[in-house]
Write a protein that holds these residues in place. Sequence first.
Motif: not given
Length: 279
Positions: A106-133
């Motif tokens: 997310v930090e890298q996306a803010l820098r690359r897109l040159r914005v202070e906030r991403i209006e809509l950020l999507q989780l590309h896929r749910i990682d089954p090896e990391t708790p969803l919470a």
Amino acid sequence: MAATMFRIGGDLGVRRLGFGAMHLPTEPGPARETSLAVARRAVELGVTLIDTAYLYGGGANEELLAEALHPYPEGLLITTKVGIAPSGPSHEWRLDGRPAVLRAQVEQALRRLRVERIELLQLHRIDPETPLADQLGTLRDLQTEGKIDRIGLSEVTVDELDQARGIIDVASVQNRYNLLDREHEPVLAACEAAGIAFLPWRPVAWGESGAAAEIATVAAELGATPTQVALAWLLGHSPVILPIPGTARMDHLEENLAAEDLALSRPHRDRLDRLTAPA
């Protein structure tokens, strides 16, 4: 005629027919110059929703869009995705929803897109090896910090969507879906019931020849192209569908966006509905 606008999260207004930037070449040279021109032309033609992701070139696609469009015109939404990362000696892409990885992306996306906030950020896929919470909790923390505004999901089931809605407000879902591939019809129905934006990826795809022939026949009857018929069907199928067709060609871009003006009659829609049975 289907409504042309939708409010993501109930307040972020976008034109329903958007643009997927995945196919834009980013390497230096003439193809990149064409990519810049296509992105700019999309906005000139009234696109207000552009979809990208860290996965698309490891951030190169985000940088391309910033080069083409920054400073962004008012009302333009560029949504990006995180949660897939290169791993191991071969740097193969794999699901990675660990909190530190999501936060860094997310930090890298803010820098690359040159914005202070991403209006809509999507989780590309749910990682089954990391708790969803843990995954969604990290995005919620970033939301609290003001680095992202709305949170979306991608390639989820109805059960996963339900679980996620117990942790965060889900603003969007991006699943594979098109006229001939309706596996995720139950997810679409759940999104429609909750007023959640549904962004079908691969919104135009062709199946067996008989179905393709029927689409072509409808297109000929309407003086349109099969691609336009497929997109017009999506726009009329559910008010929460926001198609994001992608292309690197100017003529295809203009063809895609013209689908918004194509009216499918009830008989035409019935014929198309019968091509594949909803899941």
